[in-house]
Design an enzyme around this catalytic site. Structure first.
Site, mmCIF file in Angstrom:
data_model
loop_
_atom_site.group_PDB
_atom_site.id
_atom_site.type_symbol
_atom_site.label_atom_id
_atom_site.label_comp_id
_atom_site.label_asym_id
_atom_site.label_seq_id
_atom_site.Cartn_x
_atom_site.Cartn_y
_atom_site.Cartn_z
ATOM 1 N N ASP A 121 103.268 31.445 14.001
ATOM 2 C CA ASP A 121 102.885 32.694 14.392
ATOM 3 C C ASP A 121 101.663 32.608 15.349
ATOM 4 O OD1 ASP A 121 104.351 35.118 14.149
ATOM 5 O OD2 ASP A 121 103.823 35.425 12.037
ATOM 6 N N GLN B 121 105.708 38.243 8.142
ATOM 7 C CA GLN B 121 105.874 39.471 8.926
ATOM 8 C C GLN B 121 104.923 40.439 8.758
ATOM 9 O OE1 GLN B 121 108.201 39.535 11.430
ATOM 10 N NE2 GLN B 121 107.480 41.724 12.169
ATOM 11 N N LYS C 213 115.416 37.477 14.319
ATOM 12 C CA LYS C 213 114.773 36.172 14.391
ATOM 13 C C LYS C 213 115.488 35.287 13.448
ATOM 14 C CE LYS C 213 109.967 38.151 14.638
ATOM 15 N NZ LYS C 213 108.620 38.367 13.861
HETATM 16 N N1 GUN Z 1 104.689 42.213 13.453
HETATM 17 C C1 GUN Z 1 104.558 42.451 14.881
HETATM 18 N N2 GUN Z 1 104.578 41.558 15.735
HETATM 19 C C2 GUN Z 1 104.589 40.214 14.773
HETATM 20 C C3 GUN Z 1 104.338 39.069 15.082
HETATM 21 O O1 GUN Z 1 104.462 38.586 15.973
HETATM 22 N N3 GUN Z 1 104.369 38.117 13.847
HETATM 23 C C4 GUN Z 1 104.620 38.524 12.728
HETATM 24 N N4 GUN Z 1 104.295 37.980 11.907
HETATM 25 N N5 GUN Z 1 104.451 39.926 12.328
HETATM 26 C C5 GUN Z 1 104.586 40.879 13.623
#
Ligand code: GUN
Length: 295
Positions: free
Chosen positions: A121, A98, A54
């Site tokens: 998110d 995350q 990311k």
């Molecule tokens: N862990 C797995 N998928 C995601 C997501 O879409 N966002 C976040 N913040 N953590 C994750």
């Protein structure tokens, strides 16, 4: 690997990146530098990889990002304090914490503590509520939004379609169903959600025009579960042991691709299907957060 019925998530993600990069340029021309804060707690290896990807893609599109890595032993109060500061910092437009978080931290409290306008998110209860209500001023969670965008940009009609969503998690299954049942263009589907207590999963799947597999079970969707011509989207990321692979394991999806591909009308590869779209939607959300904050 090239099949005529593949839905190329990488190519579609690149289209979205190009659109996002243009919006970043437009903001920069107004003196606004879109920015994103990543918060990672502990040393979960998969989370490191995801946040790393990311970060790299953000930089490529001209979005500035900062990653705060907190030790596993961080208290919930410390994490909430960091979020409070980030919420108040007008230079930060988007915040992503995350998952998974260490067990002693309550994810629900954390996600409810991100300012809704910075919640790229789409996990804050206000944004979840807006999704349910069909209020498009909220942020959609990136993975189901990415699946939706894949369907739209691949010309898959959802209006009146029978959709089976496998999995009812808060990150994918539930919001995926909510997106597709909305009374709106590119939605309007009849959605069945199957989960660990569901009976007759195969029968539900065999009726489906579209299957979205997001249950986290390696190669769960087999050829005998798929109606010929159905669209199959594989959200799964499952690590399975494989002595012949580097490190003794490899990643497989929720769909038995080799068996299902010949009968599916369209199918996402995995990797190269949903994964790149998740990042594309995150950065689209981020540029939108920056536009909304500076309007
Ligand atoms: N862990 C797995 N998928 C995601 C997501 O879409 N966002 C976040 N913040 N953590 C994750």
């Amino acid at each position: 690997m090239s099949f005529p019925n593949l839905i190329d998530g990488r190519a579609i993600a690149e289209q979205i990146h190009a659109e996002t990069a243009q919006r970043v340029e437009a903001l920069k021309a107004r003196g606004i530098q879109p920015s994103l804060l990543f918060v990672r707690v502990g040393e979960d290896p998969a989370s490191k990889v995801y946040v790393g990807m990311k970060e790299k893609t953000s930089a490529r599109l001209g979005i500035v990002s900062e990653t705060r890595v907190l030790p596993e032993a961080t208290t919930q109060a410390e994490l909430l304090l960091l979020l409070e500061q980030a919420n108040a910092d007008s230079r930060i437009h988007g915040i992503l914490v995350q998952a998974p978080l260490p067990k002693h931290i309550d994810e629900r409290v954390v996600y409810a503590s991100v300012a809704p306008g910075k919640d790229v998110d789409g996990f804050h209860p206000i944004n979840v509520g807006k999704l349910m209500l069909g209020d498009s001023t909220g942020f959609l969670p990136c993975t189901p939004a990415g699946v939706h965008e894949l369907l739209i940009r691949s010309g898959v009609k959802t209006d009146g379609a029978e959709v089976v969503v496998l999995g009812r998690g808060n990150i994918v299954g539930k919001p995926m169903a909510s997106i597709l049942i909305q009374k709106s263009r590119h939605a309007n589907a009849t959605v069945t959600v199957c989960h660990s207590a569901s009976r007759h999963v195969k029968e539900h799947c065999l009726r489906a025009d579209i299957i979205v597999a997001a249950l986290g079970s390696a190669k769960f969707v087999t050829a005998d579960m798929v109606k010929p011509g159905a669209v199959v989207v594989d959200v799964g990321v499952n690590r399975v042991s494989d002595p012949s692979a580097k490190g003794g394991s490899r990643l497989v999806g929720d769909v038995d691709f080799d068996a299902v591909q010949p009968i599916a009308g369209r199918i996402t590869p995995n990797p190269g299907g949903v994964g790149p779209m998740t990042i594309a939607m995150l950065l689209q959300n981020t540029v939108r957060a920056a536009e909304m904050a500076t309007r």
